[in-house]
Design an enzyme around this catalytic site. Structure first.
Site, PDB file in Angstrom:
ATOM      1  N   ASP A 355     -24.132  20.382   4.359  1.00  0.00           N
ATOM      2  CA  ASP A 355     -25.241  20.431   3.425  1.00  0.00           C
ATOM      3  C   ASP A 355     -26.399  19.645   4.033  1.00  0.00           C
ATOM      4  O   ASP A 355     -26.224  18.905   4.996  1.00  0.00           O
ATOM      5  CB  ASP A 355     -24.813  19.832   2.081  1.00  0.00           C
ATOM      6  CG  ASP A 355     -25.801  20.143   0.970  1.00  0.00           C
ATOM      7  OD1 ASP A 355     -26.699  20.967   1.192  1.00  0.00           O
ATOM      8  OD2 ASP A 355     -25.672  19.538  -0.114  1.00  0.00           O
ATOM      9  N   ASP A 627     -19.717  22.163  -3.495  1.00  0.00           N
ATOM     10  CA  ASP A 627     -19.121  22.137  -2.158  1.00  0.00           C
ATOM     11  C   ASP A 627     -17.601  22.315  -2.195  1.00  0.00           C
ATOM     12  O   ASP A 627     -16.974  22.457  -1.140  1.00  0.00           O
ATOM     13  CB  ASP A 627     -19.453  20.821  -1.453  1.00  0.00           C
ATOM     14  CG  ASP A 627     -20.929  20.692  -1.143  1.00  0.00           C
ATOM     15  OD1 ASP A 627     -21.500  21.671  -0.625  1.00  0.00           O
ATOM     16  OD2 ASP A 627     -21.520  19.640  -1.426  1.00  0.00           O
TER      17      ASP A 627
END
Length: 881
Positions: A355, A627
């Protein structure tokens, strides 16, 4: 008897499970007042004294059923492994032949075998204990927390301290710390896949209308340990903890182990190869010596001893100690390994998907602009955003905190006294927005929404410009988008703010109310790139790891950050692009694209899967609820200590510092650990194969056995001790430069390449002992035995230093001190035994001094040949370790 015991245990487990289900089902149908009373609980929570009493009564909130990580289990694992079982069988056969069936009982060989088993088991057990202690210490650093009401205050405590009767607060990203009954809910969706296998989240309600016929996991007001909050918020009372939970009752009846990693499968493959060859070797050597020499009893003992010598009984110990040392070393680099098997995968990783926020950026979001749709600063926009962030009760992320901080700096706290919260519509990753419903002192209702620009535009029918509310048409939409794109391309993360006053005054508010909104402006945030990010990405690239950014952020911000940290964003793709692609097109895309922006959690997971399909070993680094799917899909999931519960629980590796530089150091340590394990396995495989050839040659050429069983066992013991320094050895920098996969084929190639080479010099040693030293008669066989014992031991010890590096040993690459000492001591011991009267204690004759130059010559020739063949091997196979 064993069957009956299993049946009784199974019956008891089923009874416990049924009791657990009955209790939870009963709690589900109680009125709230009666529920709290039955649990001796209060809506304001327990006192610390009450919690302590309950902890003493119910124990820690951990599931111990089926837990194999006990001292007894580790002792059993250390003793009962394939190699020790073989040794014990051999010891039993030897006891029968040497003691029971012999007129002159000889306990020496049996004693040495038993000593081998005890020593290897003891070392493995001690290393396992140390590894377990280290893992326990490391796990304490990453324990998950729960928010509970204690003494009237919301307090964060470790999950294992949660007790029945606790009132817990839950929001998106939280794991349920126990089995709970919901007291309040707001758009609360749980992921229960761990319990039911359902991939879709399930909505829960405080006043669930349960049907008595519902399955336990379908009860609408009950949440179970093992599930996590996907979206929404809730408060709940804890019903059961630890083994008394539904998940705990299931854990007792679960059978079978988790799927083996590629590393474990590789070790098993090589172990199986060595064992199979050894089992073939026993009858071959037995028949050759029995037929050639006519001594069938002696041939059997010799064949059995050879089997012992070929058994890599130190493999479990080398594995355990190397992995444990690697885990501890990685922890010094602020990298915590949750499962030791992940170390190899970590080092094997060649694609890191990460990320953007907090990894490439400072993770310190600052609100830079609050503006109307024309880009002019407007405090009213900040005020609306402040009301939204302040009154939402879910997980306050960095954006919310930045808004609140900036509003307080501007003195807007007084506006809070004019409003109170009626309801909220929590954030989720599908809508990518969240709303609050407020009422002012006059009773006027107002819905305020903030979120991703595209999503807010979709629900807005009006815009506010120049003090007037206008319908959203092509012109007003173009003006709004132009402002958004201008600041987005400058690197600001833009969030849209909308509101409306026509809100129904009754009922429960939901996503359906987020329509016909008035778009009023934007707020822009700056999350500057980390100074270390560019260096870390370059360092990872130098070590063969490609960094790919997968983010839910907009293209402009993501591209700006990537350009500053050295990630090529020229072939950027968005979530919409990914959605349009089939699997074949996406497979091509991952080969050229390093930035995927505006991705949903499922799209992140799909991109990770595409990289895996392309043959990459993929690591995924993330810390949010969104995630969890890609973390689970990746070969190695990486999260951080401050991540949401579900991200930490899914990850294999936990970083104590959210920095790619920390990750790069962990990758290196993972490769170093794997490198040392491969050293031992290649040494054992090639050495054993060479010994097989040498023994068969000796059996065919010599009129007597080349070594007696007691000598073979002693040599095996010395060689095992010489290898105990391998886990602490250094690894060449060149080896650390690229990822390495477990390749059983590579080990077989190494074994067939270098095994026969050692056999050539064994036969040369035979020739020297036969013609130069004159040990060419049966009565001089003890002298022959001593010569091969010394050469075989020292050659196996010294070759460790050549195999451990592709460079010139000691000159270009030095071993660690533990490995140097272990090999040096064993080499000296072999010389002392061979050239002193100690040799007599092992049924050998003391070697004459004239054997020393011959020994040195053969050793030098062998080592020089290995060094030369090393170059040939590297040139042919383009690798060493």
């Amino acid at each position: 008897m064993k069957f009956m015991r299993k049946k009784i245990i199974s019956t008891q487990i089923q009874k416990n499970r049924n009791d657990t289900e009955k209790k939870i089902r009963a709690y589900a149908f109680l009125e709230k007042k009666n529920l709290l009373s039955s649990l001796s609980a209060s809506i304001t929570g327990l006192t610390n004294e009450e919690a302590l009493e309950r902890q003493n009564e119910f124990g820690a909130n951990v599931i111990t059923a089926g837990n194999k990580d006990t001292t007894l289990h580790r002792l059993r694992e250390a003793v009962i492994n394939p190699f020790n079982v073989i040794l014990l069988v051999i010891a039993a056969v030897n006891y029968f032949t040497d003691v029971i069936a012999s007129s002159r009982p000889d306990y020496l060989t049996v004693s040495i075998i038993i000593f081998l088993v005890i020593v290897s088991s003891l070392i493995a057990f001690v290393q396992s204990q140390r590894s377990s202690a280290a893992a326990e210490k490391l796990s304490e650093m990453i324990s998950n927390k729960a928010d509970v009401w204690r003494d009237g205050k919301l307090t964060e405590i470790p999950m294992d301290e949660v007790v029945p009767g606790d009132i817990v607060k839950l929001s998106a990203g939280h794991m349920l710390p126990a089995d709970v009954r919901f007291l309040t809910t707001k758009d609360t969706f749980l992921a229960q896949a761990a319990l039911t296998g359902e991939s879709a989240p399930v909505e829960k309600f405080a006043d669930g209308d349960n049907d008595p016929g519902d399955a336990l996991t379908d009860l609408k007001n009950i949440g179970f340990m093992g599930s996590n909050v996907v979206s929404g918020s809730a408060t709940a009372v804890v019903l059961e903890t630890g083994n008394n939970t539904y998940f705990g009752s299931m854990a007792q009846s679960l059978s079978g182990d988790r799927a083996k990693t590629s590393f474990e499968r590789g070790v098993e493959s090589v172990s199986g190869l060595l064992v199979r060859r050894m089992l073939v070797m026993i009858p071959v050597v037995f028949l050759i010596n029995g037929i050639a020499k006519g001594d069938w009893a002696g041939a059997l003992l010799f064949a059995i001893s050879i089997a012992v010598g070929l058994t890599p009984e130190m493999l479990p110990m080398i594995m355990t100690s190397t992995l444990a040392k690697g885990a501890v070393s990685m922890s010094r680099h602020k990298v915590i390994v949750r499962t030791l098997g992940a170390i190899q995968t970590f080092g094997e990783m060649d694609v890191l998907c990460t990320d953007k926020t907090g990894t490439l950026t400072e993770d310190k979001v600052v609100l830079e602009r609050y503006m109307n749709l024309k880009g002019d600063e407007d405090t009213r926009i900040l005020r609306h955003a402040y009301l939204n962030s302040y009154y939402q009760t879910g997980l306050k992320n960095l954006i919310d905190l930045a808004i609140i901080n900036r509003a307080e700096q501007n003195g807007l706290e007084s506006v809070l006294s004019s409003y109170s919260r009626i309801d909220e519509i929590p954030f989720d990753f599908t809508r990518r927005r969240m709303s609050v419903v407020l009422t002012d002192q006059k009773g006027k209702l107002q819905l305020i929404t903030k979120g991703a620009v595209e999503e807010i535009l979709e629900i807005s029918s009006f815009v506010e410009m120049n003090g007037s509310v206008l319908p959203m048409d092509e012109e007003t939409r173009r003006i709004a988008l132009a402002t958004y794109e201008k600041y987005n391309n400058d690197g600001l993360r833009i969030i849209a703010v909308a509101q409306k006053n026509e809100v129904p005054g009754i009922g429960v508010f939901s996503v359906d109310d987020e329509r016909d909104m008035v778009l009023i402006g934007f707020i822009g945030f700056l999350d500057p790139p980390k100074e270390s990010a560019g260096t870390a990405i370059a360092a990872l690239y130098d070590h063969g790891v490609r960094t790919v950014v997968l983010t839910g952020d907009s293209e402009g911000v993501a591209a700006k950050v990537c350009s500053k940290v050295g990630v090529d964003a020229s072939n950027m793709m968005t979530g919409r692009d990914v959605e349009r692609m089939d699997d074949k097109e996406l497979l091509h895309a991952v080969g050229i694209c390093n930035l995927f922006a505006k991705l949903s959690p499922s799209q992140k997971e799909r991109v990770v899967k595409a990289f895996q399909s392309a043959g990459h070993t993929v690591g995924y680094m993330g810390d949010g609820i969104n995630d969890a799917p890609p973390l689970h899909q990746a070969d190695v999931g990486i999260s951080i200590d401050s991540a949401v519960d579900i991200a930490k629980e899914t990850a294999d590796i936990i970083l104590l510092e959210k920095d790619l530089m920390v990750l790069e150091e962990g990758v290196i340590e993972g490769r170093r650990t794997f490198g040392n394990i491969i050293k031992y396995i290649k040494m054992a495989a090639s050495g054993n194969f060479g010994n097989m050839i040498s023994v068969i040659a000796a059996s065919l050429l010599l009129p007597f056995l080349p070594m007696l069983p007691v000598q073979i066992l002693t040599q095996n013991l010395l060689c095992d001790f010489s290898q105990m320094g391998i886990p602490f050895d250094d690894v060449d920098k060149e080896y650390l430069k690229k990822p390495h996969r477990w390749e059983t084929k590579s080990i077989k190639s190494f074994m067939t390449f270098f095994g026969p080479l050692s056999s050539i010099f064994d036969i040369l040693c035979y020739a020297v002992m036969w013609w130069a030293i004159g040990a060419n008669k049966v009565e001089l066989s003890p002298l022959f035995h001593c010569g091969w014992f010394v050469f075989g031991t020292i050659s196996q010890v010294l070759v460790i230093h050549l195999i451990r590096t592709e460079k010139l040993p000691f000159v270009q690459s030095r071993p660690s001190m533990p490995l140097f000492l272990s090999t040096f001591i064993v080499a000296v011991l072999a010389l002392v035994i061979g050239f002193t009267d100690l040799s007599v204690g092992f049924d050998m004759h003391r070697l004459p001094v004239q054997f020393i130059p011959w020994l040195a010559l053969i050793l030098i020739g062998y080592l020089a040949a290995v060094q030369m063949m090393k170059k040939v091997y590297i040139q042919r196979y383009k690798e060493w370790m």
